[in-house]
Design a protein around this motif. Structure first.
Motif, PDB file in Angstrom:
ATOM      1  N   SER A  56     -20.577  18.756 -14.987  1.00  0.00           N
ATOM      2  CA  SER A  56     -20.051  19.817 -14.214  1.00  0.00           C
ATOM      3  C   SER A  56     -19.151  20.699 -15.089  1.00  0.00           C
ATOM      4  CB  SER A  56     -19.237  19.507 -12.941  1.00  0.00           C
ATOM      5  OG  SER A  56     -18.273  18.601 -13.383  1.00  0.00           O
ATOM      6  N   THR A  57     -19.060  22.075 -14.730  1.00  0.00           N
ATOM      7  CA  THR A  57     -18.424  23.126 -15.344  1.00  0.00           C
ATOM      8  C   THR A  57     -17.153  22.882 -16.342  1.00  0.00           C
ATOM      9  OG1 THR A  57     -19.273  24.487 -13.592  1.00  0.00           O
ATOM     10  CG2 THR A  57     -18.365  25.765 -15.434  1.00  0.00           C
ATOM     11  N   THR A  58     -16.250  22.255 -15.266  1.00  0.00           N
ATOM     12  CA  THR A  58     -15.067  21.919 -15.802  1.00  0.00           C
ATOM     13  C   THR A  58     -14.964  20.785 -16.644  1.00  0.00           C
ATOM     14  OG1 THR A  58     -13.935  23.030 -13.902  1.00  0.00           O
ATOM     15  CG2 THR A  58     -12.587  21.863 -15.396  1.00  0.00           C
ATOM     16  N   VAL A  59     -15.754  19.835 -16.216  1.00  0.00           N
ATOM     17  CA  VAL A  59     -15.864  18.689 -17.122  1.00  0.00           C
ATOM     18  C   VAL A  59     -16.507  18.974 -18.571  1.00  0.00           C
ATOM     19  CG1 VAL A  59     -16.960  16.361 -17.387  1.00  0.00           C
ATOM     20  CG2 VAL A  59     -15.928  16.923 -15.234  1.00  0.00           C
ATOM     21  N   ASN A  75      -8.403  34.610 -16.512  1.00  0.00           N
ATOM     22  CA  ASN A  75      -9.313  33.429 -16.811  1.00  0.00           C
ATOM     23  C   ASN A  75      -9.414  32.555 -15.417  1.00  0.00           C
ATOM     24  OD1 ASN A  75     -11.167  31.568 -17.849  1.00  0.00           O
ATOM     25  ND2 ASN A  75     -10.245  31.310 -19.697  1.00  0.00           N
ATOM     26  N   PHE A  76     -10.391  31.983 -15.131  1.00  0.00           N
ATOM     27  CA  PHE A  76     -10.508  31.031 -14.128  1.00  0.00           C
ATOM     28  C   PHE A  76      -9.314  29.916 -14.227  1.00  0.00           C
ATOM     29  CE2 PHE A  76     -13.313  27.934 -11.467  1.00  0.00           C
ATOM     30  CZ  PHE A  76     -13.402  28.893 -10.489  1.00  0.00           C
ATOM     31  N   PRO A  77      -8.710  29.604 -12.964  1.00  0.00           N
ATOM     32  CA  PRO A  77      -7.898  28.645 -13.039  1.00  0.00           C
ATOM     33  C   PRO A  77      -8.072  27.366 -13.658  1.00  0.00           C
ATOM     34  CG  PRO A  77      -7.539  29.962 -11.058  1.00  0.00           C
ATOM     35  CD  PRO A  77      -8.849  30.439 -11.538  1.00  0.00           C
ATOM     36  N   PHE A 117     -12.820  32.455 -23.582  1.00  0.00           N
ATOM     37  CA  PHE A 117     -12.806  33.671 -22.636  1.00  0.00           C
ATOM     38  C   PHE A 117     -14.186  33.462 -21.709  1.00  0.00           C
ATOM     39  CE2 PHE A 117     -10.543  35.539 -26.252  1.00  0.00           C
ATOM     40  CZ  PHE A 117      -9.303  35.678 -25.748  1.00  0.00           C
ATOM     41  N   GLN A 118     -14.081  34.302 -20.483  1.00  0.00           N
ATOM     42  CA  GLN A 118     -15.244  34.286 -19.791  1.00  0.00           C
ATOM     43  C   GLN A 118     -15.949  35.511 -20.048  1.00  0.00           C
ATOM     44  OE1 GLN A 118     -13.865  34.315 -15.167  1.00  0.00           O
ATOM     45  NE2 GLN A 118     -12.067  34.930 -16.446  1.00  0.00           N
ATOM     46  N   SER A 119     -17.400  35.348 -20.165  1.00  0.00           N
ATOM     47  CA  SER A 119     -18.213  36.380 -20.779  1.00  0.00           C
ATOM     48  C   SER A 119     -18.150  37.453 -19.391  1.00  0.00           C
ATOM     49  CB  SER A 119     -19.434  35.678 -21.048  1.00  0.00           C
ATOM     50  OG  SER A 119     -19.964  35.051 -19.663  1.00  0.00           O
ATOM     51  N   PHE A 145     -17.218  30.695 -24.730  1.00  0.00           N
ATOM     52  CA  PHE A 145     -17.181  31.522 -23.582  1.00  0.00           C
ATOM     53  C   PHE A 145     -17.791  30.486 -22.243  1.00  0.00           C
ATOM     54  CE2 PHE A 145     -17.505  34.386 -27.163  1.00  0.00           C
ATOM     55  CZ  PHE A 145     -16.671  35.480 -26.478  1.00  0.00           C
ATOM     56  N   ASP A 146     -16.946  30.767 -21.178  1.00  0.00           N
ATOM     57  CA  ASP A 146     -17.387  30.362 -19.887  1.00  0.00           C
ATOM     58  C   ASP A 146     -18.303  31.390 -19.246  1.00  0.00           C
ATOM     59  OD1 ASP A 146     -17.653  29.657 -17.085  1.00  0.00           O
ATOM     60  OD2 ASP A 146     -15.548  29.204 -16.917  1.00  0.00           O
ATOM     61  N   CYS A 147     -19.559  31.134 -19.212  1.00  0.00           N
ATOM     62  CA  CYS A 147     -20.542  32.001 -18.682  1.00  0.00           C
ATOM     63  C   CYS A 147     -21.105  31.749 -17.355  1.00  0.00           C
ATOM     64  CB  CYS A 147     -22.044  31.875 -19.670  1.00  0.00           C
ATOM     65  SG  CYS A 147     -21.114  32.115 -21.285  1.00  0.00           S
ATOM     66  N   SER A 148     -20.180  31.253 -16.526  1.00  0.00           N
ATOM     67  CA  SER A 148     -20.491  31.018 -15.167  1.00  0.00           C
ATOM     68  C   SER A 148     -20.902  32.138 -14.263  1.00  0.00           C
ATOM     69  CB  SER A 148     -19.438  30.586 -14.536  1.00  0.00           C
ATOM     70  OG  SER A 148     -19.219  29.363 -14.976  1.00  0.00           O
ATOM     71  N   HIS A 149     -20.413  33.624 -14.794  1.00  0.00           N
ATOM     72  CA  HIS A 149     -20.859  34.729 -14.080  1.00  0.00           C
ATOM     73  C   HIS A 149     -21.727  35.595 -14.732  1.00  0.00           C
ATOM     74  CE1 HIS A 149     -18.668  34.818 -10.385  1.00  0.00           C
ATOM     75  NE2 HIS A 149     -17.767  33.934 -10.787  1.00  0.00           N
ATOM     76  N   SER A 150     -22.129  35.163 -15.664  1.00  0.00           N
ATOM     77  CA  SER A 150     -23.080  35.807 -16.675  1.00  0.00           C
ATOM     78  C   SER A 150     -24.657  35.186 -16.949  1.00  0.00           C
ATOM     79  CB  SER A 150     -22.662  36.241 -17.938  1.00  0.00           C
ATOM     80  OG  SER A 150     -22.514  35.034 -18.865  1.00  0.00           O
ATOM     81  N   GLY A 177     -24.369  25.798 -12.822  1.00  0.00           N
ATOM     82  CA  GLY A 177     -25.937  25.947 -12.369  1.00  0.00           C
ATOM     83  C   GLY A 177     -25.942  26.479 -10.992  1.00  0.00           C
ATOM     84  N   TYR A 178     -24.998  26.785 -10.278  1.00  0.00           N
ATOM     85  CA  TYR A 178     -25.392  27.086  -8.942  1.00  0.00           C
ATOM     86  C   TYR A 178     -25.001  28.402  -8.385  1.00  0.00           C
ATOM     87  CZ  TYR A 178     -20.135  25.952  -9.238  1.00  0.00           C
ATOM     88  OH  TYR A 178     -18.981  25.635  -9.610  1.00  0.00           O
ATOM     89  N   LYS A 179     -24.572  29.583  -9.303  1.00  0.00           N
ATOM     90  CA  LYS A 179     -24.439  30.920  -9.041  1.00  0.00           C
ATOM     91  C   LYS A 179     -25.701  31.524  -9.290  1.00  0.00           C
ATOM     92  CE  LYS A 179     -19.600  30.345  -9.655  1.00  0.00           C
ATOM     93  NZ  LYS A 179     -18.414  30.346 -10.707  1.00  0.00           N
ATOM     94  N   TYR A 180     -25.845  32.320 -10.402  1.00  0.00           N
ATOM     95  CA  TYR A 180     -27.001  33.214 -10.555  1.00  0.00           C
ATOM     96  C   TYR A 180     -28.211  32.106 -10.846  1.00  0.00           C
ATOM     97  CZ  TYR A 180     -24.196  37.403 -10.365  1.00  0.00           C
ATOM     98  OH  TYR A 180     -23.406  38.609  -9.811  1.00  0.00           O
TER      99      TYR A 180
HETATM  100  C1  LIG Z   1     -17.768  29.129 -10.572  1.00  0.00           C
HETATM  101  C2  LIG Z   1     -17.055  29.074 -12.077  1.00  0.00           C
HETATM  102  C3  LIG Z   1     -16.742  27.610 -12.456  1.00  0.00           C
HETATM  103  C4  LIG Z   1     -16.985  26.580 -12.039  1.00  0.00           C
HETATM  104  O1  LIG Z   1     -16.182  25.288 -11.969  1.00  0.00           O
HETATM  105  P1  LIG Z   1     -16.551  23.941 -11.444  1.00  0.00           P
HETATM  106  O2  LIG Z   1     -16.008  23.115 -12.444  1.00  0.00           O
HETATM  107  O3  LIG Z   1     -18.235  24.034 -11.353  1.00  0.00           O
HETATM  108  O4  LIG Z   1     -16.187  23.788  -9.995  1.00  0.00           O
HETATM  109  C5  LIG Z   1     -15.799  27.866 -13.660  1.00  0.00           C
HETATM  110  N1  LIG Z   1     -15.647  29.047 -14.188  1.00  0.00           N
HETATM  111  C6  LIG Z   1     -15.775  30.095 -13.913  1.00  0.00           C
HETATM  112  C7  LIG Z   1     -15.443  31.494 -14.413  1.00  0.00           C
HETATM  113  C8  LIG Z   1     -16.443  30.336 -12.515  1.00  0.00           C
HETATM  114  O5  LIG Z   1     -16.758  31.447 -11.810  1.00  0.00           O
END
Ligand SMILES: *Cc1c(COP(=O)(O)O)cnc(C)c1O
Length: 421
Positions: A101-104, A129-131, A181-183, A210-215, A235-238
């Motif tokens: 999963s993303t954070t792991v 950045n994402f908390p 950084f986030q992309s 880079f955290d590419c969750s939003h790209s 994998g669950y956004k776009y």
């Molecule tokens: C949605 C999102 C995550 C998701 O984190 P999870 O570990 O999957 O809950 C991570 N980073 C960003 C920037 C996000 O928008």
């Protein structure tokens, strides 16, 4: 440049000439809903339903033999899904794995890439950045006996909420070991210049990820060409993989010899995993950073949805996405900026600086306005303190829906509908 107009027939014309309009029919759109939240949870496609059902059936009929028998054997499935995602970010197939999963995944990457040395032991990131990413960065400082107060350098946002790349680059000193950084910034939708930041980081031997969750799935990347060190995304956004579906890791092939230090048996040399050696020896590809058995049911929908993304093509998707957001911004400027509407946008007018969503701001009543949208079947989301995020997903949203959202917001203010909340 398209000359946009404010009338509904114009929106319909944009839909009629949209080269990827037929993809909408492959998704389940919730009834009586305008879904503008694909950047939080993408919709289910019929294709994903098929690949999920296929794997359920395999469990039902083959049980344990599903791991090694037949096409798409589960043992190789994470690698297969990784291959499907590779073109979206401009990587070679072996550089991407669907896992965890993303954070792991960020933790797993930091275990390898954050190697503090005396005088070079700080991490550079930013306040927007994402908390969850910040928590992970602080954990890794603490794990190595470093105080986050003095070792996590956080770039503040500018007055307009955006990040200044120049300000980031100025902080890329000799004391920084790693930058993250986030992309695309999850609140404002600002798209950072990933190539430029990487070039600058490398000048001072800083590893950058880079955290590419939003790209991922909406903005094309060229990670190999840009020489990014590592990346990860959900994998669950776009990508429309379903709630909590498998996430992804990209590792630049030049780092394959580095050691995964959150090691687990699924990262072991693939063909020797079942020899059950007690000496860990990782596969020299992104798959080496896997930890545990892949969650097959969390991977299965991605098989269908990534095939759709590749079929539409990430360049076409991006092209429609920037048209949708440009049209959104045009209508907002025309209709919602003046009094009494008083909405405004985070200043990202250059489509090249924008991800897939828009961030709409208003200084008062915005939370209630978001509730009112919901009561009208328009699904957006609210990000404190004052942002409504609206994400027109190129695969299933239409220009007409964008038009309808803007006119709904107008009516909500005209009739003060938000007062009921
Ligand atoms: C949605 C999102 C995550 C998701 O984190 P999870 O570990 O999957 O809950 C991570 N980073 C960003 C920037 C996000 O928008």
């Amino acid at each position: 440049m398209i000359q946009y107009k404010t009338d509904l027939p114009f929106a319909r014309k944009l839909d009629a000439t949209d080269p990827i309009k037929t993809f909408r029919t492959r998704f389940y759109i919730p009834e009586n809903t305008i879904y503008m939240d694909g950047n939080s949870l993408g919709l289910l496609s019929k294709d994903s339903e098929v690949t999920l059902q296929h794997n359920l059936k395999k469990w039902k009929t083959k049980a344990i033999n599903g791991w090694l028998e037949g096409d798409q054997a589960w043992f190789y499935y994470a690698e297969e899904i990784g291959k499907l995602a590779a073109p979206l970010i401009g990587a070679e197939p072996g550089e991407v794995i669907a896992t965890g999963s993303t954070t792991v995944n960020l933790h797993a990457l930091l275990s390898t890439f954050f190697k503090p040395k005396p005088g070079k032991n700080k991490i550079l990131t930013d306040e927007t950045n994402f908390p969850s990413d910040i928590y992970a960065l602080k954990s890794h400082l603490k794990l190595r006996g470093l105080d986050p107060e003095s070792h996590l350098v956080m770039i503040p946002a500018e007055k307009d909420g955006t990040l200044s790349e120049d300000r980031i680059i100025k902080q890329m000193g000799k004391d920084i070991a790693l930058a993250l950084f986030q992309s695309v910034i999850f609140t404002t939708s600002q798209l950072l210049d990933v190539a430029k930041l990487t070039r600058e980081a490398h000048k001072n031997e800083i590893l950058i990820g880079f955290d590419c969750s939003h790209s991922a799935g909406v903005v094309p990347h060229a990670f190999d060409k840009d020489d990014i060190d590592f990346a990860f995304w959900c994998g669950y956004k776009y990508l429309n993989g379903g709630p909590g579906s498998s996430a992804f890791i990209f590792i630049n092939k030049k780092h394959f010899e580095k050691e995964p230090l959150m090691a687990g048996w699924f990262g072991y040399k693939k063909e020797k995993q079942f020899e059950m050696s007690l000496e860990f020896d990782h596969e020299r590809c992104a798959g080496g950073w896997q930890i545990s058995s892949p969650g097959i049911l969390g991977l299965a929908p991605l098989e269908g949805s990534l095939k759709i993304l590749n079929e539409a093509g990430i360049e076409q998707i991006r092209s429609k996405s920037t048209k949708l957001t440009s049209y959104f911004i045009y209508l907002i400027d025309q209709i919602l900026v003046k009094d009494p509407y008083n909405f405004y946008l985070v200043a990202l007018r250059d489509p090249e600086k924008r991800g897939g969503h828009i961030a709409l701001k208003r200084d008062t009543e915005i939370r209630k306005i978001n509730e009112t949208l919901k009561s009208r079947g328009i699904i957006s989301d609210f990000r404190p303190p004052n942002i409504i995020r609206l994400a027109p997903a190129p695969l299933y949203n239409t220009f007409q829906e964008v038009w309808e959202v803007v006119y709904a917001l107008k009516e909500i203010i005209d009739k003060k509908e938000y007062l009921q909340f």
